[in-house]
Write a protein that holds these residues in place. Structure first.
Motif, PDB file in Angstrom:
ATOM      1  N   ASN A 126       0.817  -1.203   0.000  1.00 36.25           N
ATOM      2  CA  ASN A 126       0.000   0.000   0.000  1.00 36.25           C
ATOM      3  C   ASN A 126       0.858   1.263   0.000  1.00 36.25           C
ATOM      4  O   ASN A 126       0.417   2.319  -0.478  1.00 36.25           O
ATOM      5  N   SER A 127       2.066   1.166   0.515  1.00 33.18           N
ATOM      6  CA  SER A 127       2.974   2.311   0.497  1.00 33.18           C
ATOM      7  C   SER A 127       3.531   2.570  -0.896  1.00 33.18           C
ATOM      8  O   SER A 127       4.142   3.622  -1.131  1.00 33.18           O
ATOM      9  N   ILE A 128       3.303   1.633  -1.813  1.00 26.32           N
ATOM     10  CA  ILE A 128       3.865   1.730  -3.166  1.00 26.32           C
ATOM     11  C   ILE A 128       2.804   2.042  -4.214  1.00 26.32           C
ATOM     12  O   ILE A 128       2.957   2.947  -5.037  1.00 26.32           O
ATOM     13  N   GLU A 129       1.681   1.291  -4.199  1.00 22.61           N
ATOM     14  CA  GLU A 129       0.644   1.501  -5.217  1.00 22.61           C
ATOM     15  C   GLU A 129      -0.643   0.765  -4.827  1.00 22.61           C
ATOM     16  O   GLU A 129      -0.628  -0.130  -3.970  1.00 22.61           O
ATOM     17  N   PRO A 130      -1.774   1.125  -5.462  1.00 23.43           N
ATOM     18  CA  PRO A 130      -2.967   0.275  -5.334  1.00 23.43           C
ATOM     19  C   PRO A 130      -2.632  -1.119  -5.851  1.00 23.43           C
ATOM     20  O   PRO A 130      -1.935  -1.261  -6.861  1.00 23.43           O
ATOM     21  N   HIS A 131      -3.137  -2.159  -5.171  1.00 28.03           N
ATOM     22  CA  HIS A 131      -2.678  -3.514  -5.492  1.00 28.03           C
ATOM     23  C   HIS A 131      -3.783  -4.525  -5.205  1.00 28.03           C
ATOM     24  O   HIS A 131      -4.720  -4.255  -4.464  1.00 28.03           O
ATOM     25  N   ASP A 132      -3.636  -5.691  -5.814  1.00 25.29           N
ATOM     26  CA  ASP A 132      -4.576  -6.786  -5.592  1.00 25.29           C
ATOM     27  C   ASP A 132      -4.150  -7.615  -4.374  1.00 25.29           C
ATOM     28  O   ASP A 132      -2.984  -7.609  -3.978  1.00 25.29           O
ATOM     29  N   GLY A 133      -5.107  -8.369  -3.831  1.00 24.17           N
ATOM     30  CA  GLY A 133      -4.830  -9.200  -2.665  1.00 24.17           C
ATOM     31  C   GLY A 133      -4.303 -10.570  -3.038  1.00 24.17           C
ATOM     32  O   GLY A 133      -4.854 -11.597  -2.603  1.00 24.17           O
ATOM     33  N   LEU A 134      -3.216 -10.613  -3.792  1.00 23.00           N
ATOM     34  CA  LEU A 134      -2.663 -11.889  -4.233  1.00 23.00           C
ATOM     35  C   LEU A 134      -1.980 -12.653  -3.110  1.00 23.00           C
ATOM     36  O   LEU A 134      -1.685 -13.845  -3.267  1.00 23.00           O
ATOM     37  N   HIS A 135      -1.734 -11.993  -1.979  1.00 20.79           N
ATOM     38  CA  HIS A 135      -1.048 -12.661  -0.875  1.00 20.79           C
ATOM     39  C   HIS A 135      -2.009 -13.476  -0.023  1.00 20.79           C
ATOM     40  O   HIS A 135      -1.605 -14.005   1.029  1.00 20.79           O
ATOM     41  N   TYR A 136      -3.241 -13.595  -0.463  1.00 13.48           N
ATOM     42  CA  TYR A 136      -4.203 -14.502   0.167  1.00 13.48           C
ATOM     43  C   TYR A 136      -4.429 -15.675  -0.785  1.00 13.48           C
ATOM     44  O   TYR A 136      -4.419 -15.501  -2.007  1.00 13.48           O
ATOM     45  N   TYR A 137      -4.695 -16.847  -0.233  1.00 13.41           N
ATOM     46  CA  TYR A 137      -4.652 -18.057  -1.045  1.00 13.41           C
ATOM     47  C   TYR A 137      -5.995 -18.475  -1.626  1.00 13.41           C
ATOM     48  O   TYR A 137      -6.134 -19.578  -2.143  1.00 13.41           O
ATOM     49  N   THR A 138      -6.988 -17.605  -1.556  1.00 12.55           N
ATOM     50  CA  THR A 138      -8.254 -17.848  -2.246  1.00 12.55           C
ATOM     51  C   THR A 138      -8.701 -16.531  -2.855  1.00 12.55           C
ATOM     52  O   THR A 138      -8.017 -15.511  -2.734  1.00 12.55           O
ATOM     53  N   SER A 139      -9.849 -16.538  -3.504  1.00 11.13           N
ATOM     54  CA  SER A 139     -10.466 -15.272  -3.873  1.00 11.13           C
ATOM     55  C   SER A 139     -10.809 -14.520  -2.588  1.00 11.13           C
ATOM     56  O   SER A 139     -11.255 -15.116  -1.605  1.00 11.13           O
ATOM     57  N   VAL A 140     -10.564 -13.216  -2.606  1.00 10.67           N
ATOM     58  CA  VAL A 140     -10.867 -12.379  -1.446  1.00 10.67           C
ATOM     59  C   VAL A 140     -11.505 -11.077  -1.926  1.00 10.67           C
ATOM     60  O   VAL A 140     -11.363 -10.679  -3.089  1.00 10.67           O
ATOM     61  N   VAL A 141     -12.203 -10.425  -1.000  1.00 15.05           N
ATOM     62  CA  VAL A 141     -12.650  -9.053  -1.227  1.00 15.05           C
ATOM     63  C   VAL A 141     -11.618  -8.142  -0.577  1.00 15.05           C
ATOM     64  O   VAL A 141     -11.327  -8.287   0.621  1.00 15.05           O
TER      65      VAL A 141
END
Length: 288
Positions: A126-141
């Motif tokens: 978040n300190s770098i850019e808007p990003h996806d939650g790829l660090h979770y191992y399923t689909s997430v909101v």
């Protein structure tokens, strides 16, 4: 001479988002869709006598590496060289930069023998850019603007995806600076979000695909992009499960059931080739 230690990290991509929008709570959100496309980081670490140095071509990944060194209290004495191999196209809305950054974190874990928590990664990215939650191992909101997990969905739908790239590139940071939602759209996203949570709790792939299509329809209302309207019309003719869109990208994905045979994949691929560059992927299987 100091010995070089080599470590590897890997991250999957997300095919755009199942849904992306804004709720009446003013919470921005996206729903990740892990797919079989990857970024792999090869990290070379060597001790040196001097301030720490990071060699990598990608600026966002450089910031991740430098932050990891600071967290490890290694501002001095470390030479880091990073290179990538990937099959995720860049600037297409398939989370390539997030995947690169996460693969760097994973490589640091291997080289330095550390465990990096999900909340740490969220704050770092978040300190770098808007990003996806790829660090979770399923689909997430996930709130991609604030780097906050909103809901663990504990499921990944079983899809094969015929991707179409309309061409060009989209900068995620610039896109997110200029997003505007009307009150009517926010109300529609509230309703869609409730249906989305239901579809994931039921593990109903057809309902999830329908939510993706509705998100595309709302995105068309907001952007008016003719390429997306053409994809939606084509999807109705092809009778696919639904259509995904990379909201801050250049790709759409025609959704088919995971058990779809290859000859039908080839047929749909042929039938959409006039829309843009075609590629095929699938969602990752979740074992639980």
């Amino acid at each position: 001479m100091s010995k070089t230690i080599i470590g590897y990290g890997k991250s999957y991509a997300s095919f755009g988002e199942v849904v992306q929008g804004r709720l009446s709570s003013q919470e921005d959100f996206l729903v990740t869709l892990p797919v079989d496309m990857w970024s792999t980081c090869e990290l070379h670490y060597k001790e040196i006598n001097g301030p720490s140095v990071v060699e990598v071509d990608l600026e966002k990944s450089r910031k991740v590496a430098e932050s990891m060194l600071q967290s490890l209290v290694k501002d001095y004495g470390a030479h880091i060289k990073i290179k990538f191999s990937r099959n995720i196209p860049i600037g297409k809305g398939l989370s390539s930069s997030t995947a690169d950054m996460l693969s760097v974190v994973r490589a640091f874990q291997e080289v330095f023998g550390v465990i990096v928590g999900e909340s740490f990664i969220s704050r770092l990215f978040n300190s770098i850019e808007p990003h996806d939650g790829l660090h979770y191992y399923t689909s997430v909101v996930y709130n991609h603007r604030r780097g906050v997990l909103l809901n663990r969905l504990n499921y990944i739908p079983d899809f094969k995806i015929i991707g179409v790239d309309f061409g060009g590139e989209v900068c995620t940071e610039l896109y997110n600076r200029n997003v505007v939602f009307t009150d009517a759209l926010v109300e529609a996203y509230d309703e869609l979000y409730a249906d989305l949570l239901t579809s994931f709790s039921m593990r109903d792939d057809r309902m999830i695909a329908n939510c993706a299509t509705r998100s595309l329809q709302l995105h068309i209302k907001r952007t008016g992009l003719p390429s997306l309207s053409s994809a939606l019309i084509r999807a109705r003719k092809l009778n696919v499960l639904g259509v995904l869109v990379a909201h801050s990208g250049t790709c759409v994905g025609f959704i088919l059931p995971g058990e779809t045979p290859d000859h039908l994949i080839r047929k749909v691929s042929h039938d959409v080739r006039d829309l843009g560059d075609v590629f095929v992927t699938r969602t990752l299987k979740m074992l639980d």
